[in-house]
Design an enzyme around this catalytic site. Sequence first.
Site, PDB file in Angstrom:
ATOM      1  N   SER A 178      65.684  34.303  23.142  1.00 13.46           N
ATOM      2  CA  SER A 178      66.889  34.750  23.838  1.00 13.46           C
ATOM      3  C   SER A 178      66.727  36.216  24.271  1.00 13.46           C
ATOM      4  O   SER A 178      65.764  36.528  24.968  1.00 13.46           O
ATOM      5  CB  SER A 178      68.091  34.563  22.915  1.00 13.46           C
ATOM      6  OG  SER A 178      69.289  34.642  23.623  1.00 13.46           O
ATOM      7  N   ARG A 232      82.964  36.112  19.924  1.00  6.46           N
ATOM      8  CA  ARG A 232      81.971  35.376  19.146  1.00  6.46           C
ATOM      9  C   ARG A 232      82.190  33.867  19.244  1.00  6.46           C
ATOM     10  O   ARG A 232      81.238  33.088  19.349  1.00  6.46           O
ATOM     11  CB  ARG A 232      82.027  35.822  17.691  1.00  6.46           C
ATOM     12  CG  ARG A 232      81.086  35.082  16.759  1.00  6.46           C
ATOM     13  CD  ARG A 232      79.639  35.261  17.138  1.00  6.46           C
ATOM     14  NE  ARG A 232      78.737  34.823  16.090  1.00  6.46           N
ATOM     15  CZ  ARG A 232      77.422  34.827  16.193  1.00  6.46           C
ATOM     16  NH1 ARG A 232      76.842  35.242  17.297  1.00  6.46           N
ATOM     17  NH2 ARG A 232      76.668  34.432  15.201  1.00  6.46           N
ATOM     18  N   ASP A 272      69.037  23.213  25.469  1.00  3.95           N
ATOM     19  CA  ASP A 272      69.529  24.592  25.641  1.00  3.95           C
ATOM     20  C   ASP A 272      70.138  24.733  27.033  1.00  3.95           C
ATOM     21  O   ASP A 272      69.426  24.763  28.024  1.00  3.95           O
ATOM     22  CB  ASP A 272      68.354  25.561  25.458  1.00  3.95           C
ATOM     23  CG  ASP A 272      68.769  27.031  25.568  1.00  3.95           C
ATOM     24  OD1 ASP A 272      69.922  27.318  25.926  1.00  3.95           O
ATOM     25  OD2 ASP A 272      67.913  27.889  25.280  1.00  3.95           O
ATOM     26  N   HIS A 327      70.873  26.188  22.374  1.00  3.13           N
ATOM     27  CA  HIS A 327      70.135  27.443  22.445  1.00  3.13           C
ATOM     28  C   HIS A 327      69.674  27.901  21.065  1.00  3.13           C
ATOM     29  O   HIS A 327      68.605  28.477  20.915  1.00  3.13           O
ATOM     30  CB  HIS A 327      71.051  28.492  23.086  1.00  3.13           C
ATOM     31  CG  HIS A 327      70.407  29.821  23.293  1.00  3.13           C
ATOM     32  ND1 HIS A 327      69.277  29.988  24.073  1.00  3.13           N
ATOM     33  CD2 HIS A 327      70.729  31.065  22.840  1.00  3.13           C
ATOM     34  CE1 HIS A 327      68.938  31.276  24.083  1.00  3.13           C
ATOM     35  NE2 HIS A 327      69.791  31.938  23.342  1.00  3.13           N
ATOM     36  N   ASP A 328      70.504  27.651  20.065  1.00  2.00           N
ATOM     37  CA  ASP A 328      70.195  28.096  18.705  1.00  2.00           C
ATOM     38  C   ASP A 328      68.979  27.414  18.103  1.00  2.00           C
ATOM     39  O   ASP A 328      68.560  27.786  17.003  1.00  2.00           O
ATOM     40  CB  ASP A 328      71.397  27.855  17.788  1.00  2.00           C
ATOM     41  CG  ASP A 328      72.290  29.084  17.709  1.00  2.00           C
ATOM     42  OD1 ASP A 328      71.930  30.116  18.316  1.00  2.00           O
ATOM     43  OD2 ASP A 328      73.335  29.024  17.031  1.00  2.00           O
TER      44      ASP A 328
END
Lengths: 389, 389
Positions: free
Chosen positions: A160, A230, A326, A359-360
């Site tokens: 990222s 967040r 992702d 994405h994580d």
Amino acid sequence: MRSTQRYDEAVAGVGVGHTAELGLDAPLTLDCGVDLGPFAVAYQTYGELNEDRSNLILVCHALTGDQFVTGANPITGKEGWWPFMVGPGLPFDTDRYFVVCANVLGGCMGTEGPKSVNPRTGKPYGLSFPVITIKDMVRAQAMLLDRLGIEKIFCVCGGSMGGMQALQWAVTYPERVHAAIPIGSAAHHTAQNIALHEVGRQAIMGDADWRDGDYVSHGAIPRTGLSVARMAAHISYLSEAAMHRKFGRQLQDRNSVSYGFGADFQVESYLRHQGTVFVERFDANSYLYLTRAMDYFDLVKEYDGVLADAFEGCPTRFCLISFTGDWLFPTPESRKIVHALNAAAANVSFVEIDSDKGHDAFLLDEPEMFETIRGFLMGAAEHWSGGTP
Amino acid sequence: MRSTQRYDEAVAGVGVGHTAELGLDAPLTLDCGVDLGPFAVAYQTYGELNEDRSNLILVCHALTGDQFVTGANPITGKEGWWPFMVGPGLPFDTDRYFVVCANVLGGCMGTEGPKSVNPRTGKPYGLSFPVITIKDMVRAQAMLLDRLGIEKIFCVCGGSMGGMQALQWAVTYPERVHAAIPIGSAAHHTAQNIALHEVGRQAIMGDADWRDGDYVSHGAIPRTGLSVARMAAHISYLSEAAMHRKFGRQLQDRNSVSYGFGADFQVESYLRHQGTVFVERFDANSYLYLTRAMDYFDLVKEYDGVLADAFEGCPTRFCLISFTGDWLFPTPESRKIVHALNAAAANVSFVEIDSDKGHDAFLLDEPEMFETIRGFLMGAAEHWSGGTP
């Protein structure tokens, strides 16, 4: 040491690992034109630097990451963010490599950022901290390596925002970077990426407790804004499939809906929790600065629309990794970089890993990612004239 | 008329079309158990009801829509939200059909909702307004049709939350619905859908000006929270491709980035504008109530996990439409409904339209959608024993 003392004030005396005070002789001239210095860079190391200083793996952290890659994070008390990757026998094998990770410029874990005290005023910088870029982060890291007496990086890696730094390293200091592994990254932020960040920034800056960025002086924290930022970001880090598998429509500690606005659903409870714990560990202004740095990142524009020119003559060996699930940094963004590297006749391999975790995924236990990296490092070592990594 | 007067107070005298005061004889018993009544339902009509009352097309609006489907919206001064669909010679041809659209229960455009004045207290309901469901919305619409003396609906149609209502109509009142067109919809909200809504709700409820939902009494509006909620939602209404085409990384009225937190990028400026204008036209509490109604919608759970049972013996003719670029209500969600309808031996056609415009595609000039609907209505008319539509 001034920088340590300053940071200690900020984190109430909790240790942040090593801290280097940089820019003492000459300041760091940032992309925005401001001269910064002296400034602190907090960093952590794992493994030992070998005699010929040839075994450095520089890990670059993502937006809300920090220098505590593995082991206990002394600030949060939780495990580091990449425990599967760094350690004895792991892909970044600390029995072999010297792994360094520095908190990025603009961050809030000991490196100079908006939370730091401005020595000229004796107060936290807040919004008077200069806006920094990914390149500025990399320049600060280069100054840190100079301080550590390490000229060449065996491998730089990050996911990222960390991947952006890895790319920028190879572009800005091609002769210093033998190998680079940008994971789930992009050569520039898309409109949707910028939009998602802007929502978070507006949530923070719209919070009455933000106080034009001067909340520390007012003894306030823009909790709601940072928490909402967040929560919104967290959704973008997961795939729809992962959220469905994890939560579906399951209710939280109840058998039927409450006909109210509490956290009826597990996914609501989870997101609220993510927001709450984030506020405890992260600085709201840092969130503004780091998201901005990502938004500004644009290797394509920097090279007048021809990304290949960024890598012209670059000797670095690249391994790019993306994940099918992702949607924040989707595979086509990595592919653009691969095409540019090919056009520049650079050495590049590319792996798209089948994962629906979003994405994580780069932070998770992804065996295919580990195998890819092990193999790539083995090949990189064979072509490494810098010494024995 | 009480309801009109009450609403006029709320919208400062601007007309909201027709208003019916319902539940005078018997209240509407909501899913939450509360008896609501009397209550106002604001609605708009287009075209003429024919003699045998057989030409009704009921349009159900989406989350932030209203009864002003086409022509000037007297509240916003802007054009209605479905001008391509409703009018002379258009798919919902007002030379032939009598088109009705009612503001949903819990809304803020004249129908009873949290902004309405509670006759028992003389103050706006705020959070004392009962939490409503999609089924409650449909029940209120059924009461409106009773009032208008219309027993059978030739066709009910809506996109997104409007599609949920169209589905619910066919499930709750199958004998009253000849044809239904749910567009870009789902039988239940996914975890990601709920998560996105929860971000918006937390932004609103975390705004200091929300004042536990009682902001009207305090002369306040949770502007920041509602604006952030809208910005986050807006991203989910567009596809990444549409955002890229529309904005890319283009700067807003400047040649280079400002190294600050203003709206450097066009996409930021656009989102901020979307947030600002939304606050002017929409009530923050209504946003909470309507998102909640969508989150609660779950035809699957209502029928013990067997969606087909929802449509058992349903005589309604269905036409489902989805869009390839819609990641909020993606095609698989529509397909689940189609499979269930097939399993229930219902009459169903399904079209997935190739469009990269995202969820909002149903609001746009999409010729394939119009052709699909024209063809479906023609077939529906041939099988309509209710009269001449």
